[in-house]
Design a protein around this motif. Structure first.
Motif, PDB file in Angstrom:
ATOM      1  N   GLU A 271       0.881  -1.172   0.000  1.00  0.00           N
ATOM      2  CA  GLU A 271       0.000   0.000   0.000  1.00  0.00           C
ATOM      3  C   GLU A 271       0.919   1.223   0.000  1.00  0.00           C
ATOM      4  O   GLU A 271       1.641   1.442  -0.968  1.00  0.00           O
ATOM      5  CB  GLU A 271      -0.938  -0.037   1.206  1.00  0.00           C
ATOM      6  N   LEU A 275       3.548  -4.229   3.035  1.00  0.00           N
ATOM      7  CA  LEU A 275       2.750  -4.702   4.159  1.00  0.00           C
ATOM      8  C   LEU A 275       3.473  -5.822   4.891  1.00  0.00           C
ATOM      9  O   LEU A 275       3.920  -6.804   4.280  1.00  0.00           O
ATOM     10  CB  LEU A 275       1.390  -5.181   3.675  1.00  0.00           C
ATOM     11  N   THR A 282       6.318 -10.483   5.042  1.00  0.00           N
ATOM     12  CA  THR A 282       5.489  -9.934   3.973  1.00  0.00           C
ATOM     13  C   THR A 282       4.454 -10.975   3.551  1.00  0.00           C
ATOM     14  O   THR A 282       4.300 -12.026   4.201  1.00  0.00           O
ATOM     15  CB  THR A 282       6.356  -9.568   2.758  1.00  0.00           C
ATOM     16  N   GLN A 295       5.026  -0.972   5.935  1.00  0.00           N
ATOM     17  CA  GLN A 295       3.804  -0.455   6.533  1.00  0.00           C
ATOM     18  C   GLN A 295       3.293  -1.512   7.505  1.00  0.00           C
ATOM     19  O   GLN A 295       3.012  -2.648   7.116  1.00  0.00           O
ATOM     20  CB  GLN A 295       2.754  -0.164   5.459  1.00  0.00           C
ATOM     21  N   HIS A 296       3.196  -1.137   8.788  1.00  0.00           N
ATOM     22  CA  HIS A 296       2.790  -2.073   9.825  1.00  0.00           C
ATOM     23  C   HIS A 296       1.571  -1.515  10.546  1.00  0.00           C
ATOM     24  O   HIS A 296       1.608  -0.394  11.066  1.00  0.00           O
ATOM     25  CB  HIS A 296       3.945  -2.274  10.813  1.00  0.00           C
TER      26      HIS A 296
END
Length: 831
Positions: A271, A275, A282, A295-296
């Motif tokens: 995103e 992710l 991943t 992105q977490h």
């Protein structure tokens, strides 16, 4: 373009290990590998690909490199030996361009194909470039890596103006560094408040006021419309409101974006960032990701502390002891040349929030703590950030602060029992998982564990767990932990010359002579320097020690000198220089005064000032005019006053018996002779002399490095004075009857100081360290000592005044000798 390089030193068969390939040789990728090695060093056969042709370094410290406070070697985290010692293959300067998840291979730009069992993506982030016209002009740079810093340094060498677009943390640090390098800096920021993500309006105002006081132009609410160019290079920035700002370089520091291109092309879920789950896995179970590229739980992080938490969670998972990463509460520190800022959590306030504010205008301090339901949810500190770690710990733990509510704004010491509480109590009260070093993600528990493991000094803690090894703002906390853990005061061992060596200044000076070391590389090799080229602390010292040890044989190393010494002028805050020609004993003549006046007019110098050492200081000279300025002054027989050097600065005099009705001796004449004898001499630090014609001491001889006070019976000789920040009156060295004796003792004392003091040690701390009795014994116990030392001084002076450096700082010898012959007769004629 640099060719890709790789090296490794594997001592176990690759088949015995899983193959771990890391894309990214930055702070996150290498930290993840460090964490894995700490848990299971034999688990993986590691290959790291890096886009830059360098080893791993601390990007946080690029700002001090730009500002000239550190060199690249000072910010290296893992040097070449780390990769070799851990059997890691580093492929530098050869970035990965594609990932094939089916064959589990990566392909580098050079065509190299590397298979993996586990892949770690740590590609970091890319700087955001505002897509306005002219954004791709030469001279538009970002501030992301060492190449960017080198571009800015090259621009600053040429001087001129810089525009920094972006008033966030990185932009302000870029602006600060360029301003220190002499450029005229304008900061253009889109929002009305600087660092609006970290500071509220009040703190932002204080920050802006301070930066403007230091000479920067701050433009808030400035929306960039266009980057202007001329002759194919950037020339300025135009805003949408029509304002224009000239620029020889434009720095884009408006933000970063996760570098997700590789992952997206490989079909991983992406995103805003790649992710990942709580274990940094991943959408492909063979591929992990960590750092600014991920992105977490909906969050992307651009600060270093969350990266360290991610790396620990990743290492726990791949070594079979999964812990999980739950996200981070972030804090920010900024320390730019004395400006202290701390910000953490949510300071937006809102419904249910209560602001607790303290302002101390006289000290420039502002504190604001935001509380909601008896819990700290945010804090902004300006000017005094000492309690930042405590507020941050309260915030992260969500502790109830109702019982200390009234004392909360005054800091931990008050909350723990008042202003007179043990100064170490604040650190003692921190929990073991409280963050001590944000730059390297080191907790209090880790520091204490390191100390208990044998690290009994600050340098030992820095080398073993890296706490306080980067920006240094947590040094006080680490020192408190040393005292608390070891009990009482920490006994400091002998201070090493710098972090490059384990030897002290005294050891190095002794070994240079004992081992007959004649070159800086030879010293470093023989004495086992831990860095390839030394640092800004040791190189000037080594250069001085070699000059002192081998006068006439050792060739002065210009690379080891600072800019003031190379330019023979003092750099000022606006990037121009001040020039101070020597006036022997404070005397001058019409020829000199005309030459100075001509220089001031010819080069449009905005100010001429009489210095405290009885000379004229010409301010506002541009760097490119310095050679011509010195040529004009040399033509009048004037030489450098060395106002920039670790050498003789001034010889201050009063008029003495020639004019003053109280004068007992010719203090002016003796001052001229002393200055002629000692000028151009290199010393451990600056050196000042004064000669007063009577005990009324109008020349202030008793706060100089060497002072002469004339009395009826002859001359009192004083040493070790200092009139600077820490005032120290001189010690009486001896009394002599004649000028010749005074000059001989002066030469001997200077030579003793030059041979025994440490580099950057003034005579005052030197005498306090070795004791006045030691100095007297070295000079007077042996009847021949003064003559021997004075002879060595004259021998070295012969070469120091004759070397290329000194020749550049003076005119032709004939002109110099003519000038020296004219100084006294002119004064006599005008009497």
């Amino acid at each position: 373009m640099n060719a890709p390089t790789s090296f490794s030193q594997k001592d176990q068969p690759a088949q015995a290990r899983e193959r771990l390939v890391v894309i990214g040789n930055g702070m996150a990728g290498c930290r993840a590998v460090e964490e894995i090695l700490a848990r299971d060093p034999a688990r993986f056969d590691v290959t790291i690909f890096g886009a830059e042709p360098r080893v791993n370094y601390n990007r946080i410290m690029l700002s001090p490199v730009l500002a000239g406070e550190k060199a690249f070697d000072d910010i290296v985290i893992n040097d070449a030996s780390w990769y070799a010692d851990n059997g890691i293959t580093l492929v530098s300067g050869d970035p990965v361009v594609s990932i094939d998840r089916e064959t589990q291979t990566v392909v580098a730009r050079s065509g190299r194909v590397e298979p993996y069992d586990r892949l770690l993506i740590a590609t970091g982030s890319d700087p955001f470039i505002i897509p306005v016209p002219g954004h791709d002009l030469p001279g538009v740079v970002t501030f992301r890596d060492l190449d960017d810093v080198e571009r800015m340094l090259a621009a600053s060498e040429r001087g001129g103006s810089a525009v920094v677009i972006g008033g966030g943390l990185l932009g302000l640090e870029a602006a600060h560094g360029l301003a220190l390098r002499g450029m005229k800096v304008t900061v253009v920021h889109l929002m009305p408040t600087l660092m609006e993500r970290q500071l509220d309006e009040a703190a932002g105002y204080l920050l802006r006021s301070e930066l403007e006081r230091r000479g920067q132009t701050i433009v808030t609410g400035g929306d960039t419309a266009e980057i202007l160019g001329r002759d194919g290079h950037v020339s300025g920035v135009k805003l949408k409101d029509g304002r224009e700002f000239a620029a020889d370089i434009v720095v884009m520091a408006v933000g970063i974006r996760p570098a997700t291109g590789l992952a997206r092309a490989a079909g991983l879920d992406v995103e805003r960032g790649i992710l990942v789950d709580d274990h940094m896995m991943t959408s492909d179970p063979a591929v992990m990701a960590v750092g600014e590229c991920v992105q977490h739980r909906g969050q992307c992080y651009g600060l270093v502390a969350p990266l360290w938490d991610m790396c620990r969670a990743l290492a726990d998972c791949v070594t079979g002891n999964p812990s999980g990463y739950e996200g981070s509460v972030t804090s920010t520190k900024l320390k730019v040349s004395g400006i202290d800022l701390f910000s953490a959590g949510d300071f937006s306030g809102g419904e249910g929030a209560e602001d607790i504010v303290m302002r101390d205008a006289s000290r420039g301090i502002y504190k604001r703590v935001i509380v909601r339901e008896d819990r700290v949810v945010g804090a902004v500190l300006y000017g005094d950030t000492g309690d930042g770690s405590w507020y941050f710990d309260l915030l992260k733990k969500g502790e109830d602060i109702s019982e200390i509510r009234e004392a909360l704004i005054f800091g931990q010491a008050f909350a723990a029992g008042g202003a007179l509480a043990d100064p170490n109590a604040a650190v003692a009260a921190l929990s073991d998982d409280a963050e001590i070093c944000g730059c390297n993600g080191v907790s209090k528990g880790k520091v204490v564990e390191t100390i208990k493991g044998g690290a009994c000094s600050l340098d030992a803690v820095r080398s073993q767990c890296k706490a306080s090894a980067s920006c240094g703002s947590c040094t006080g906390l680490v020192e408190s932990l040393l005292r608390l853990t070891l009990g009482g005061e920490v006994e400091a061992g002998p201070k090493t010359m710098c972090k490059c060596t384990s030897f002290t200044h005294s050891d190095v000076r002794r070994l240079i002579v004992e081992k007959n070391l004649r070159l800086i590389p030879q010293v470093m090799q023989e004495l086992g320097w831990s860095t390839p080229d030394g640092c800004a602390s040791c190189r000037p010292a080594l250069n001085y020690y070699l000059l002192c040890a081998w006068p006439g044989e050792y060739e002065d190393d210009q690379q080891s000198r600072f800019v003031n010494e190379r330019m023979h002028a003092n750099i000022q805050k606006d990037g121009t220089y001040s020039v101070v020609p020597r006036m022997w004993g404070g005397l001058t003549n019409p020829r000199e005064l005309r030459a100075i006046a001509d220089v001031v007019e010819k080069y449009n110098a905005p100010m001429v000032k009489v210095t405290g050492g009885q000379r004229l200081d010409i301010f506002g000279i541009r760097k490119e005019d310095l050679p011509a300025v010195w040529a004009d002054l040399n033509a009048a027989g004037m030489v450098s006053g060395h106002a920039y050097g670790k050498s003789l600065r001034t010889v201050k005099t009063c008029v003495g018996s020639e004019w003053c009705r109280f004068g007992t001796q010719d203090s002016t004449g003796l001052g001229v002779k002393l200055e002629q004898m000692t000028w151009g001499s290199w010393m451990p630090h600056k050196f000042k002399i004064a000669v007063s014609g009577c005990p009324r001491n109008c020349a202030e001889a008793t706060i100089k490095d060497f002072g002469v006070v004339c009395v009826d019976s002859g001359y009192e000789l004083h040493v070790g004075g200092n009139g600077g920040i820490k005032v120290r009156a001189t010690d009486l060295l001896c009394r002599v009857a004649t000028e010749a004796e005074a000059m001989e003792v002066c030469a001997a004392f200077i030579q003793l100081y030059r041979e025994q003091a440490w580099y950057l040690e003034r005579t005052a701390p030197w005498i306090e360290r070795v004791g006045l009795e030691h100095v007297k014994a070295a000079l007077f116990d042996d009847p021949e000592a003064v003559a021997t030392l004075a002879a060595r001084f004259r021998h070295s002076q012969q070469f120091m005044q004759d070397d290329p450096w000194a020749k550049r700082a003076r005119g032709a010898d004939a002109e110099l000798h003519q000038h020296l012959a004219e100084v006294r007769p002119f004064q006599m004629e005008n009497a």
